[in-house]
Design a protein around this motif. Structure first.
Motif, PDB file in Angstrom:
ATOM      1  N   LYS A 131       0.774  -1.164   0.086  1.00 52.83           N
ATOM      2  CA  LYS A 131       0.089  -0.170  -0.093  1.00 52.83           C
ATOM      3  C   LYS A 131       1.069   1.055  -0.088  1.00 52.83           C
ATOM      4  O   LYS A 131       1.877   1.342   0.766  1.00 52.83           O
ATOM      5  N   THR A 132       0.543   2.257  -0.810  1.00 51.66           N
ATOM      6  CA  THR A 132       1.408   3.287  -1.008  1.00 51.66           C
ATOM      7  C   THR A 132       0.727   4.751  -0.804  1.00 51.66           C
ATOM      8  O   THR A 132      -0.668   4.799  -0.907  1.00 51.66           O
ATOM      9  N   GLU A 133       1.231   5.651  -0.496  1.00 51.69           N
ATOM     10  CA  GLU A 133       0.717   7.002  -0.058  1.00 51.69           C
ATOM     11  C   GLU A 133       0.492   7.659  -1.575  1.00 51.69           C
ATOM     12  O   GLU A 133       1.489   7.465  -2.489  1.00 51.69           O
ATOM     13  N   PRO A 134      -0.274   8.606  -1.643  1.00 50.82           N
ATOM     14  CA  PRO A 134      -0.233   9.423  -3.163  1.00 50.82           C
ATOM     15  C   PRO A 134       0.817  10.502  -3.194  1.00 50.82           C
ATOM     16  O   PRO A 134       1.453  10.846  -2.096  1.00 50.82           O
ATOM     17  N   PHE A 135       1.106  10.584  -4.566  1.00 52.49           N
ATOM     18  CA  PHE A 135       2.092  11.405  -4.728  1.00 52.49           C
ATOM     19  C   PHE A 135       1.969  12.341  -5.905  1.00 52.49           C
ATOM     20  O   PHE A 135       1.206  11.737  -6.648  1.00 52.49           O
ATOM     21  N   CYS A 136       2.959  13.521  -6.611  1.00 59.20           N
ATOM     22  CA  CYS A 136       2.669  14.183  -7.490  1.00 59.20           C
ATOM     23  C   CYS A 136       3.897  14.255  -8.451  1.00 59.20           C
ATOM     24  O   CYS A 136       5.018  14.392  -7.803  1.00 59.20           O
ATOM     25  N   LEU A 137       3.870  14.041  -9.791  1.00 60.55           N
ATOM     26  CA  LEU A 137       4.860  14.145 -10.335  1.00 60.55           C
ATOM     27  C   LEU A 137       4.928  15.292 -11.456  1.00 60.55           C
ATOM     28  O   LEU A 137       3.832  15.701 -11.962  1.00 60.55           O
ATOM     29  N   THR A 138       5.958  16.008 -11.608  1.00 61.40           N
ATOM     30  CA  THR A 138       6.070  16.703 -12.800  1.00 61.40           C
ATOM     31  C   THR A 138       6.716  15.974 -13.962  1.00 61.40           C
ATOM     32  O   THR A 138       7.922  15.664 -13.886  1.00 61.40           O
ATOM     33  N   VAL A 139       6.096  16.073 -15.113  1.00 61.85           N
ATOM     34  CA  VAL A 139       6.202  15.166 -16.254  1.00 61.85           C
ATOM     35  C   VAL A 139       6.466  16.045 -17.652  1.00 61.85           C
ATOM     36  O   VAL A 139       5.683  16.990 -17.709  1.00 61.85           O
ATOM     37  N   TYR A 140       6.864  15.208 -18.627  1.00 61.31           N
ATOM     38  CA  TYR A 140       6.945  15.706 -20.033  1.00 61.31           C
ATOM     39  C   TYR A 140       5.860  14.675 -20.558  1.00 61.31           C
ATOM     40  O   TYR A 140       6.158  13.491 -20.329  1.00 61.31           O
ATOM     41  N   LYS A 141       5.383  14.924 -21.619  1.00 59.71           N
ATOM     42  CA  LYS A 141       4.323  14.029 -22.239  1.00 59.71           C
ATOM     43  C   LYS A 141       5.125  13.408 -23.486  1.00 59.71           C
ATOM     44  O   LYS A 141       5.784  14.351 -24.362  1.00 59.71           O
ATOM     45  N   GLY A 210      -2.712   3.852  -2.645  1.00 57.17           N
ATOM     46  CA  GLY A 210      -3.533   2.638  -2.735  1.00 57.17           C
ATOM     47  C   GLY A 210      -2.559   1.256  -2.822  1.00 57.17           C
ATOM     48  O   GLY A 210      -1.419   1.201  -2.410  1.00 57.17           O
ATOM     49  N   LEU A 211      -3.335   0.233  -3.253  1.00 55.08           N
ATOM     50  CA  LEU A 211      -2.760  -1.131  -3.292  1.00 55.08           C
ATOM     51  C   LEU A 211      -1.948  -1.179  -4.736  1.00 55.08           C
ATOM     52  O   LEU A 211      -2.706  -1.129  -5.632  1.00 55.08           O
ATOM     53  N   TYR A 212      -0.568  -1.641  -4.588  1.00 55.29           N
ATOM     54  CA  TYR A 212       0.050  -1.838  -5.952  1.00 55.29           C
ATOM     55  C   TYR A 212       0.858  -3.187  -5.700  1.00 55.29           C
ATOM     56  O   TYR A 212       1.296  -3.445  -4.688  1.00 55.29           O
ATOM     57  N   ALA A 213       0.947  -3.820  -6.905  1.00 54.89           N
ATOM     58  CA  ALA A 213       1.926  -4.921  -6.897  1.00 54.89           C
ATOM     59  C   ALA A 213       2.871  -4.404  -7.680  1.00 54.89           C
ATOM     60  O   ALA A 213       3.243  -3.696  -8.741  1.00 54.89           O
ATOM     61  N   ILE A 214       4.172  -4.364  -7.063  1.00 53.03           N
ATOM     62  CA  ILE A 214       5.394  -3.891  -7.425  1.00 53.03           C
ATOM     63  C   ILE A 214       6.445  -5.055  -7.887  1.00 53.03           C
ATOM     64  O   ILE A 214       6.834  -5.881  -7.195  1.00 53.03           O
TER      65      ILE A 214
END
Length: 279
Positions: A131-141, A210-214
């Motif tokens: 389970k992970t916490e939310p976060f924000c990314l700065t990205v190029y498309k 939320g829940l992730y498979a890593i």
């Protein structure tokens, strides 16, 4: 009809002659087919036309020789059948999205094409369910249809350090299916907490907690890193998800690693829910 033995003979012929002129008629002769029948069967078995296979193999071997080699790049290319510098530069950029000089200067991982084999695939990775916490990314498309080429441009042009203001940090490749345009949207960037440099041309993406498979990709080297990443994605899509109690949620999926670390391993995050939760 099993064409494996015949095509294997042709692959042997091609590999033995990567430094020589290769005629498609001679390739067909190596497996006893007409040229027309050979081209059709070769593509059916290997997934590429003979000409594409030869080109990708030659470009891959050239890329391996460019690394750490003081020989002129054009001389290496000539040795593999490129009769002019211009033809080679065009072929390399069409394949990888960057120039060979850019690749040599940063030695980023390229999607190389190894010799085709018929060996059975026993690829396996056990994911961690976290389970992970939310976060924000700065990205190029991405402006590339081929995702590895967008990574090549991102690394070659130093976009990670540009975003962070010179700090080495983890890079994230983020994907989500665009149902409106019926295509995959792909982005590359860093966590917004570290985005303190030039942010022109970027966007923000919020990654849900939320829940992730890593899935951590197996240890690789510079030359086979991209191949291992693709094998991992193939395993996730075609093996693990089909046999797992979990399903995709449809949210952003992402892969992350630190290019400058030269460790050649990454983590792939798949947002998941159990089948019962999705029903």
């Amino acid at each position: 009809m099993d064409y494996t033995k015949h095509i294997a003979d042709t692959v042997d012929y091609i590999e033995d002659n990567l430094n020589n002129d290769i005629c498609i008629a001679d390739c067909a002769k190596a497996c006893g087919y007409s040229v027309y029948h050979f081209i059709r069967v070769f593509k059916e078995v290997i997934g590429l036309t003979p000409s594409d296979y030869i080109r990708k193999r030659r470009l891959s071997e050239i890329a391996k020789e460019i690394e750490g080699n003081n020989e002129y790049i054009s001389e290496i290319a000539f040795r593999y059948g490129f009769n002019s510098k211009e033809n080679f530069l065009r072929a390399f950029k069409n394949e990888h999205g960057i120039l060979p000089t850019e690749y040599k200067s940063i030695e980023n991982s390229l999607q190389l094409y190894d010799r085709f084999t018929f060996h059975e695939n026993n690829f396996f990775i056990a994911p961690r369910i976290v389970k992970t916490e939310p976060f924000c990314l700065t990205v190029y498309k991405s402006d590339e249809s081929h995702i590895p080429n967008f990574w090549n441009k991102y690394n070659a042009k130093g976009y990670s350090l540009k975003l962070s203001g010179g700090i080495i940090t983890r890079d994230y490749g983020v994907s989500i299916w665009n149902f409106t345009e019926n295509k995959l949207d792909y982005y590359i960037g860093i966590k917004s907490d570290y985005a303190m440099g030039d942010l022109s041309g970027t966007a923000k993406i919020n990654i849900s907690g939320g829940l992730y498979a890593i899935f951590s990709t197996p240890a690789a080297n510079h030359n086979d890193f991209i191949k291992i990443i693709h094998s991992t994605w193939d395993y996730i899509n075609n093996v693990w998800l089909k046999n797992s109690e979990y399903r995709r949620t449809g949210d952003y999926e992402f892969e992350c690693y630190i290019e400058k670390s030269r460790l050649f391993s990454e983590d792939i995050y798949i947002p998941i829910k159990t089948k019962e939760d999705l029903s």
